[in-house]
Scaffold this motif. Structure first.
Motif, mmCIF file in Angstrom:
data_model
loop_
_atom_site.group_PDB
_atom_site.id
_atom_site.type_symbol
_atom_site.label_atom_id
_atom_site.label_comp_id
_atom_site.label_asym_id
_atom_site.label_seq_id
_atom_site.Cartn_x
_atom_site.Cartn_y
_atom_site.Cartn_z
ATOM 1 N N GLY A 142 0.603 -1.031 0.220
ATOM 2 C CA GLY A 142 -0.616 0.030 -0.053
ATOM 3 C C GLY A 142 0.768 0.925 -0.432
ATOM 4 O O GLY A 142 0.199 2.449 0.090
ATOM 5 N N PHE A 143 2.305 1.119 -0.187
ATOM 6 C CA PHE A 143 3.078 2.604 -0.602
ATOM 7 C C PHE A 143 2.183 3.040 -0.842
ATOM 8 O O PHE A 143 2.229 3.364 -2.253
ATOM 9 C CB PHE A 143 4.174 1.909 -0.657
ATOM 10 N N GLN A 144 2.432 4.192 -1.230
ATOM 11 C CA GLN A 144 2.266 5.627 -1.752
ATOM 12 C C GLN A 144 2.959 6.636 -2.173
ATOM 13 O O GLN A 144 3.993 7.108 -1.006
ATOM 14 C CB GLN A 144 0.837 6.513 -1.571
ATOM 15 N N GLY A 145 3.552 6.449 -3.672
ATOM 16 C CA GLY A 145 5.018 7.528 -3.763
ATOM 17 C C GLY A 145 5.663 6.774 -5.041
ATOM 18 O O GLY A 145 5.266 6.206 -5.413
ATOM 19 N N GLN A 146 7.135 7.122 -5.253
ATOM 20 C CA GLN A 146 7.030 6.991 -6.671
ATOM 21 C C GLN A 146 8.862 6.084 -5.839
ATOM 22 O O GLN A 146 9.669 5.810 -4.893
ATOM 23 C CB GLN A 146 8.624 8.238 -6.627
ATOM 24 N N ILE A 147 8.976 4.876 -6.785
ATOM 25 C CA ILE A 147 10.473 4.179 -6.803
ATOM 26 C C ILE A 147 10.474 4.163 -7.810
ATOM 27 O O ILE A 147 10.256 3.754 -9.178
ATOM 28 C CB ILE A 147 9.478 2.298 -6.704
ATOM 29 N N ILE A 148 12.297 4.737 -7.731
ATOM 30 C CA ILE A 148 12.813 4.720 -8.824
ATOM 31 C C ILE A 148 14.302 4.179 -8.337
ATOM 32 O O ILE A 148 14.246 3.596 -7.862
ATOM 33 C CB ILE A 148 13.123 6.315 -8.739
ATOM 34 N N HIS A 149 14.660 3.544 -9.836
ATOM 35 C CA HIS A 149 15.495 2.295 -10.123
ATOM 36 C C HIS A 149 16.779 3.265 -10.771
ATOM 37 O O HIS A 149 17.440 4.163 -11.444
ATOM 38 C CB HIS A 149 15.265 1.486 -11.096
ATOM 39 N N ASP A 150 18.076 2.552 -9.613
ATOM 40 C CA ASP A 150 19.264 3.300 -10.515
ATOM 41 C C ASP A 150 19.144 4.990 -10.363
ATOM 42 O O ASP A 150 20.173 5.492 -11.236
ATOM 43 C CB ASP A 150 19.720 2.558 -11.477
ATOM 44 N N GLU A 151 18.840 5.386 -8.917
ATOM 45 C CA GLU A 151 18.647 6.871 -8.809
ATOM 46 C C GLU A 151 20.024 7.403 -8.387
ATOM 47 O O GLU A 151 20.404 6.700 -7.542
ATOM 48 C CB GLU A 151 17.803 7.383 -7.849
ATOM 49 N N ASP A 152 21.382 8.157 -8.997
ATOM 50 C CA ASP A 152 22.391 8.979 -8.523
ATOM 51 C C ASP A 152 21.428 9.593 -7.145
ATOM 52 O O ASP A 152 21.434 10.710 -7.302
ATOM 53 C CB ASP A 152 22.829 9.832 -9.356
ATOM 54 N N LEU A 153 22.401 9.263 -6.217
ATOM 55 C CA LEU A 153 22.487 9.532 -4.915
ATOM 56 C C LEU A 153 23.399 10.658 -4.463
ATOM 57 O O LEU A 153 22.367 12.054 -3.942
ATOM 58 C CB LEU A 153 22.433 8.618 -3.887
ATOM 59 N N LYS A 154 23.834 11.327 -5.991
ATOM 60 C CA LYS A 154 24.625 12.528 -5.331
ATOM 61 C C LYS A 154 23.711 13.745 -5.636
ATOM 62 O O LYS A 154 23.690 15.288 -4.894
ATOM 63 C CB LYS A 154 25.921 12.755 -5.872
ATOM 64 N N ASN A 155 22.142 13.432 -6.409
ATOM 65 C CA ASN A 155 22.321 14.297 -5.839
ATOM 66 C C ASN A 155 20.617 14.623 -4.938
ATOM 67 O O ASN A 155 19.581 15.685 -5.019
ATOM 68 C CB ASN A 155 20.721 14.094 -7.528
ATOM 69 N N HIS A 156 20.703 13.509 -4.359
ATOM 70 C CA HIS A 156 19.948 14.124 -2.925
ATOM 71 C C HIS A 156 20.271 13.837 -2.172
ATOM 72 O O HIS A 156 20.284 13.911 -0.826
ATOM 73 C CB HIS A 156 19.087 12.851 -2.979
ATOM 74 N N THR A 157 22.160 14.578 -1.653
ATOM 75 C CA THR A 157 22.975 14.418 -0.840
ATOM 76 C C THR A 157 23.304 15.821 -0.106
ATOM 77 O O THR A 157 23.498 16.462 -1.644
ATOM 78 C CB THR A 157 24.436 13.617 -0.412
ATOM 79 N N THR A 158 23.418 16.444 1.109
ATOM 80 C CA THR A 158 24.347 18.285 1.316
ATOM 81 C C THR A 158 25.536 18.335 0.891
ATOM 82 O O THR A 158 26.169 19.039 -0.521
ATOM 83 C CB THR A 158 24.664 18.147 2.510
ATOM 84 N N MET A 159 26.147 16.861 0.922
ATOM 85 C CA MET A 159 27.418 16.904 -0.230
ATOM 86 C C MET A 159 27.742 17.147 -1.549
ATOM 87 O O MET A 159 28.636 16.680 -1.887
ATOM 88 C CB MET A 159 28.376 16.595 0.809
ATOM 89 N N GLN A 160 26.997 16.189 -2.066
ATOM 90 C CA GLN A 160 26.685 15.823 -3.333
ATOM 91 C C GLN A 160 27.488 14.930 -3.699
ATOM 92 O O GLN A 160 28.020 15.006 -4.999
ATOM 93 C CB GLN A 160 26.697 17.211 -4.648
ATOM 94 N N VAL A 161 27.435 13.786 -2.934
ATOM 95 C CA VAL A 161 28.976 12.296 -3.649
ATOM 96 C C VAL A 161 27.437 11.272 -3.174
ATOM 97 O O VAL A 161 26.526 11.810 -2.121
ATOM 98 C CB VAL A 161 29.431 12.662 -2.725
#
Length: 79
Positions: A15-34
């Motif tokens: 029943g999870f509601q939201g997006q499930i993204i495959h092979d997402e680059d984590l640097k776009n989601h971290t403070t240090m962009q790594v």
């Protein structure tokens, strides 16, 4: 079936509601962009879906913000 495939199957049935993204680059989601690529990246729609995903992944969080460290049985799952 891998743990990631099992997790994705469980999250889809939960029943999870939201997006499930495959092979997402984590640097776009971290403070240090790594960071490397996450096999699964979840973007919950609401708090209930976040709690559901965290519980299914078995995540225990230490710290917060840029100092946060997550321990999970699913090493490639990022929330």
């Amino acid at each position: 079936m891998s743990k990631i495939q099992q997790f994705e199957q469980n999250i889809n049935k939960s029943g999870f509601q939201g997006q499930i993204i495959h092979d997402e680059d984590l640097k776009n989601h971290t403070t240090m962009q790594v960071g490397g690529s996450a096999r699964l990246f979840l973007k919950p729609k609401d708090e209930q879906s976040l709690v559901l995903a965290v519980n299914l992944a078995g995540i225990r969080t230490v710290g917060d913000g840029a100092g946060g460290v997550q321990k999970t049985d699913y090493t490639a799952v990022s929330l």
